[in-house]
Design a protein around this motif. Structure first.
Motif, PDB file in Angstrom:
ATOM      1  N   UNK A  22       0.843  -1.205   0.000  1.00  0.00           N
ATOM      2  CA  UNK A  22       0.000   0.000   0.000  1.00  0.00           C
ATOM      3  C   UNK A  22       0.878   1.254   0.000  1.00  0.00           C
ATOM      4  N   UNK A  23       1.918   1.260   0.822  1.00  0.00           N
ATOM      5  CA  UNK A  23       2.837   2.399   0.849  1.00  0.00           C
ATOM      6  C   UNK A  23       3.452   2.633  -0.525  1.00  0.00           C
ATOM      7  N   UNK A  24       3.868   1.576  -1.170  1.00  0.00           N
ATOM      8  CA  UNK A  24       4.484   1.704  -2.490  1.00  0.00           C
ATOM      9  C   UNK A  24       3.459   2.137  -3.540  1.00  0.00           C
ATOM     10  N   UNK A  25       2.232   1.649  -3.436  1.00  0.00           N
ATOM     11  CA  UNK A  25       1.177   2.070  -4.368  1.00  0.00           C
ATOM     12  C   UNK A  25       0.944   3.575  -4.275  1.00  0.00           C
ATOM     13  N   UNK A  26       1.013   4.112  -3.068  1.00  0.00           N
ATOM     14  CA  UNK A  26       0.872   5.562  -2.894  1.00  0.00           C
ATOM     15  C   UNK A  26       2.034   6.299  -3.569  1.00  0.00           C
ATOM     16  N   UNK A  27       3.243   5.752  -3.468  1.00  0.00           N
ATOM     17  CA  UNK A  27       4.398   6.376  -4.118  1.00  0.00           C
ATOM     18  C   UNK A  27       4.225   6.402  -5.634  1.00  0.00           C
ATOM     19  N   UNK A  28       3.740   5.297  -6.200  1.00  0.00           N
ATOM     20  CA  UNK A  28       3.527   5.220  -7.650  1.00  0.00           C
ATOM     21  C   UNK A  28       2.462   6.230  -8.070  1.00  0.00           C
ATOM     22  N   UNK A  29       1.386   6.293  -7.302  1.00  0.00           N
ATOM     23  CA  UNK A  29       0.313   7.227  -7.629  1.00  0.00           C
ATOM     24  C   UNK A  29       0.830   8.661  -7.632  1.00  0.00           C
ATOM     25  N   UNK A  30       1.661   8.999  -6.662  1.00  0.00           N
ATOM     26  CA  UNK A  30       2.195  10.359  -6.578  1.00  0.00           C
ATOM     27  C   UNK A  30       3.060  10.685  -7.799  1.00  0.00           C
ATOM     28  N   UNK A  31       3.894   9.739  -8.224  1.00  0.00           N
ATOM     29  CA  UNK A  31       4.715   9.953  -9.423  1.00  0.00           C
ATOM     30  C   UNK A  31       3.817  10.229 -10.623  1.00  0.00           C
ATOM     31  N   UNK A  32       2.761   9.434 -10.770  1.00  0.00           N
ATOM     32  CA  UNK A  32       1.851   9.618 -11.898  1.00  0.00           C
ATOM     33  C   UNK A  32       1.070  10.921 -11.777  1.00  0.00           C
ATOM     34  N   UNK A  33       0.623  11.244 -10.568  1.00  0.00           N
ATOM     35  CA  UNK A  33      -0.107  12.498 -10.367  1.00  0.00           C
ATOM     36  C   UNK A  33       0.772  13.707 -10.690  1.00  0.00           C
ATOM     37  N   UNK A  41      -5.371  11.113  -9.827  1.00  0.00           N
ATOM     38  CA  UNK A  41      -5.761  11.767  -8.586  1.00  0.00           C
ATOM     39  C   UNK A  41      -4.602  11.751  -7.601  1.00  0.00           C
ATOM     40  N   UNK A  42      -4.576  12.742  -6.720  1.00  0.00           N
ATOM     41  CA  UNK A  42      -3.542  12.821  -5.695  1.00  0.00           C
ATOM     42  C   UNK A  42      -4.006  12.082  -4.441  1.00  0.00           C
ATOM     43  N   UNK A  43      -3.075  11.400  -3.776  1.00  0.00           N
ATOM     44  CA  UNK A  43      -3.355  10.798  -2.478  1.00  0.00           C
ATOM     45  C   UNK A  43      -4.174   9.532  -2.515  1.00  0.00           C
ATOM     46  N   UNK A  44      -4.201   8.864  -3.632  1.00  0.00           N
ATOM     47  CA  UNK A  44      -4.967   7.621  -3.731  1.00  0.00           C
ATOM     48  C   UNK A  44      -4.033   6.477  -4.139  1.00  0.00           C
ATOM     49  N   UNK A  45      -4.608   5.337  -4.427  1.00  0.00           N
ATOM     50  CA  UNK A  45      -3.819   4.195  -4.872  1.00  0.00           C
ATOM     51  C   UNK A  45      -4.640   3.345  -5.826  1.00  0.00           C
ATOM     52  N   UNK A  46      -3.964   2.491  -6.538  1.00  0.00           N
ATOM     53  CA  UNK A  46      -4.584   1.705  -7.606  1.00  0.00           C
ATOM     54  C   UNK A  46      -5.549   0.640  -7.089  1.00  0.00           C
TER      55      UNK A  46
END
Length: 163
Positions: A22-33, A41-46
């Motif tokens: 989950x922590x890593x999914x948040x990191x990936x989402x932030x890179x994409x955001x 979207x910011x602050x979410x996960x896949x």
């Protein structure tokens, strides 16, 4: 977390790994955001926790984690088997698609991504796959450079026109 001197264990992800994933999914989402705030979207996960639990039980969607000697998860690779049976134009080669590969931002540059990627290649080969494929967003230049360094080449290009 893992360091250059620690040995990594690459293994199939289990339910116990979900908090780290989950922590890593948040990191990936932030890179994409940050690269495409118009799409991500910011602050979410896949995936939700329940989706992750279901994926981890699905042998057609193997997920691998890189664990340090202390048991910390330093990275993951989400994969999906693909095969086009009875397709009019595509041959039925078996492909392992890397849906997502992430190394914890605190552990990058230590060979963890390379170890994960090569473990995925070995796994795909052992499963009779013809190839390994993935998609990478053009805004993620570091990922693109990493995959080129791993020897991947462009298979196809997705294009867009924003209206």
């Amino acid at each position: 977390m893992a360091s250059n001197k620690q040995k990594l264990n690459i293994c199939r992800a289990e339910k116990k790994h979900i908090p780290a994933i989950v922590n890593l999914l948040h990191q990936v989402c932030l890179v994409h955001h940050e690269g495409r705030p118009d799409l991500f979207k910011k602050g979410t996960r896949k995936y939700t926790d329940s989706q992750l639990e279901k994926i981890l039980k699905d042998d057609s969607k193997p997920v691998f984690v890189a664990e340090s000697e202390s048991g910390d998860v330093a990275g993951y690779a989400f994969c999906i088997f693909q095969q086009h049976e009875n397709d009019n134009i595509l041959t039925p080669v078996k492909t392992l698609y890397i849906d997502d590969l992430c190394v914890d931002e605190k552990c990058r540059g230590q060979g963890i991504g390379s170890a994960l990627y090569h473990s995925v290649l070995d796994f795909a080969s052992s499963q009779g796959c013809y190839n390994v494929t993935l998609n990478v967003w053009a805004c993620n230049e570091k990922a693109m450079a990493f995959y080129k360094a791993m020897g991947l080449s462009v298979q196809k290009t997705g294009m867009e026109k924003i209206l």
